[in-house]
Write a protein that holds these residues in place. Structure first.
Motif, mmCIF file in Angstrom:
data_model
loop_
_atom_site.group_PDB
_atom_site.id
_atom_site.type_symbol
_atom_site.label_atom_id
_atom_site.label_comp_id
_atom_site.label_asym_id
_atom_site.label_seq_id
_atom_site.Cartn_x
_atom_site.Cartn_y
_atom_site.Cartn_z
ATOM 1 N N UNK A 111 0.864 -1.173 0.000
ATOM 2 C CA UNK A 111 0.000 0.000 0.000
ATOM 3 C C UNK A 111 0.905 1.230 0.000
ATOM 4 N N UNK A 112 0.788 2.051 -1.041
ATOM 5 C CA UNK A 112 1.643 3.219 -1.178
ATOM 6 C C UNK A 112 0.982 4.455 -0.587
ATOM 7 N N UNK A 113 1.816 5.403 -0.186
ATOM 8 C CA UNK A 113 1.350 6.679 0.332
ATOM 9 C C UNK A 113 0.906 7.540 -0.841
ATOM 10 N N UNK A 114 -0.385 7.853 -0.912
ATOM 11 C CA UNK A 114 -0.918 8.596 -2.053
ATOM 12 C C UNK A 114 -0.249 9.951 -2.221
ATOM 13 N N UNK A 115 0.212 10.541 -1.145
ATOM 14 C CA UNK A 115 0.827 11.864 -1.228
ATOM 15 C C UNK A 115 2.117 11.853 -2.031
ATOM 16 N N UNK A 116 2.782 10.715 -2.076
ATOM 17 C CA UNK A 116 4.089 10.631 -2.741
ATOM 18 C C UNK A 116 4.003 10.078 -4.155
ATOM 19 N N UNK A 117 2.833 9.667 -4.594
ATOM 20 C CA UNK A 117 2.703 8.996 -5.885
ATOM 21 C C UNK A 117 2.343 10.005 -6.962
ATOM 22 N N UNK A 118 3.239 10.139 -7.939
ATOM 23 C CA UNK A 118 3.022 10.986 -9.106
ATOM 24 C C UNK A 118 3.147 10.118 -10.363
ATOM 25 N N UNK A 119 2.860 10.716 -11.520
ATOM 26 C CA UNK A 119 2.911 9.964 -12.775
ATOM 27 C C UNK A 119 4.300 9.388 -13.023
ATOM 28 N N UNK A 120 5.340 10.188 -12.767
ATOM 29 C CA UNK A 120 6.688 9.690 -13.041
ATOM 30 C C UNK A 120 7.039 8.502 -12.154
ATOM 31 N N UNK A 121 6.531 8.500 -10.929
ATOM 32 C CA UNK A 121 6.796 7.371 -10.042
ATOM 33 C C UNK A 121 6.076 6.114 -10.533
ATOM 34 N N UNK A 122 4.844 6.264 -10.984
ATOM 35 C CA UNK A 122 4.115 5.123 -11.525
ATOM 36 C C UNK A 122 4.813 4.581 -12.768
ATOM 37 N N UNK A 123 5.325 5.470 -13.599
ATOM 38 C CA UNK A 123 6.078 5.018 -14.769
ATOM 39 C C UNK A 123 7.321 4.249 -14.357
#
Length: 340
Positions: A111-123
């Motif tokens: 479970x990831x912290x939503x505050x730290x998740x951006x598009x570049x991180x998902x990529x």
């Protein structure tokens, strides 16, 4: 899906039993609360482990790099966490290495912290080979008043997770025991601080489309638990009403046309003598009387303060804690009145 929370310092095994009996299978806990003394942490954690094992509950544990020391483990000893019975990890700041997340997925639900998740991180996760279909993103909760998320930011942030089809978790306040040390609720959305848990749950589910909804505080009331579980199972919205015994007891349909001033309940049109006629502040439940002509017998709920009407007999009042339910009544779900 409803989840609850349990924390080492104030864990109540009986509360976990009641929640499990009502159908709750998911529990959140934090292993990084600085206010826990070593004794409180050790004893509370042992009680939690025993309770969730006996009840066969899944636990999401919120961890940071400091958690391993609190558990008596070496740094980054995730095998040690797994051996203690924790198989779902909410990774706080300090665990943002895609290679580590891919490795953890072999044994844990991550479970990831939503505050730290951006598009570049998902990529970056995708390039690393992380199975995004098995990830969950969880918003923070905010113990300090006036620090929770705005509704606009929350909705905009969630578009990213919806586009990537990643399940979303958010927290609502409890209406039972508040969580230490601030005791001011731990909501994700600031405007929900102080909300009744049932109203907050329905807003999260129906307005924001959140799939995993957890009570962040230490307890919610038995009443809210029962009403939430009923909605989850049957799709019926319970509407508590004070000051009446005259309302129908069966589930009723709501008209799909959304009006700014009132909720219109689908009831038979029938003769209704003029009865008590009062002012209609928000939350007032009325039935149209014979002065309304062909509309007599229709039950309405004032969504805002409406002017006095001689055609509207007073039936009861939706109490203030449940007024946030009214904008959610759009005909998608039946409602059932219950007297308070």
């Amino acid at each position: 899906m409803l989840g609850i929370s349990a924390y080492p310092k104030d864990i109540d095994p009986d509360y976990l039993k009641r929640a499990a009996a009502a159908g709750v299978r998911e529990v959140f806990t934090s292993l990084q609360i600085p206010e826990d003394t070593p004794t409180e942490f050790t004893q509370g954690l042992r009680t939690l482990q025993q309770a969730v094992h006996a009840l066969d509950l899944n636990v999401i544990v919120d961890i940071s790099p400091a958690t391993f020391k609190k558990l008596g483990l070496a740094d980054n000893d995730f095998n040690g966490i797994y051996a203690q019975g924790f198989h779902s990890l909410r990774l706080d700041y300090g665990f943002d290495d895609p290679a580590l997340i891919r490795k953890l997925q072999k044994h844990f639900t991550v479970v990831l912290n939503a505050s730290t998740v951006q598009v570049d991180f998902l990529n970056a996760l995708q390039v690393e080979g992380v199975d995004l279909r098995k990830l969950v993103v969880a918003h923070n909760f905010y113990p300090k008043p006036d620090t929770g998320l705005t509704a606009a930011y929350f909705a905009e942030k969630n578009k990213l997770f919806q586009e990537w089809e990643i399940p979303l978790l958010a927290f609502i306040p409890g209406d039972g025991l508040k969580r230490y040390p601030v005791y001011a609720g731990v909501p994700t959305l600031e405007h929900q601080r102080g909300f009744n848990s049932y109203a907050a749950y329905l807003e999260m589910a129906l307005r924001y489309g959140v799939e995993w909804i957890y009570v962040g505080d230490s307890q919610l009331t038995a009443q809210s638990l029962a009403w939430i579980q009923r909605f989850s199972q049957d799709g019926v919205i319970t509407l508590p009403v004070a000051g009446t015994t005259q309302l129908p007891s069966d589930p009723l349909k709501v008209r799909r046309e959304v009006s700014p001033g009132m909720v219109r309940i689908q009831t038979p049109r029938q003769a209704t003598p003029v009865g008590p006629v009062l002012d209609r502040p928000a939350g007032t439940v009325t039935i149209e009387n014979d002065l309304a002509g062909r509309y007599h017998g229709e039950i309405d709920i004032a969504k805002t303060d409406l002017p006095f009407s001689p055609t509207s007999n007073y039936l009861g009042t939706i109490p203030a804690p449940f007024l946030p339910l009214l904008p959610l009544l759009d005909g998608q779900h039946p409602v059932q009145f219950t007297a308070l």
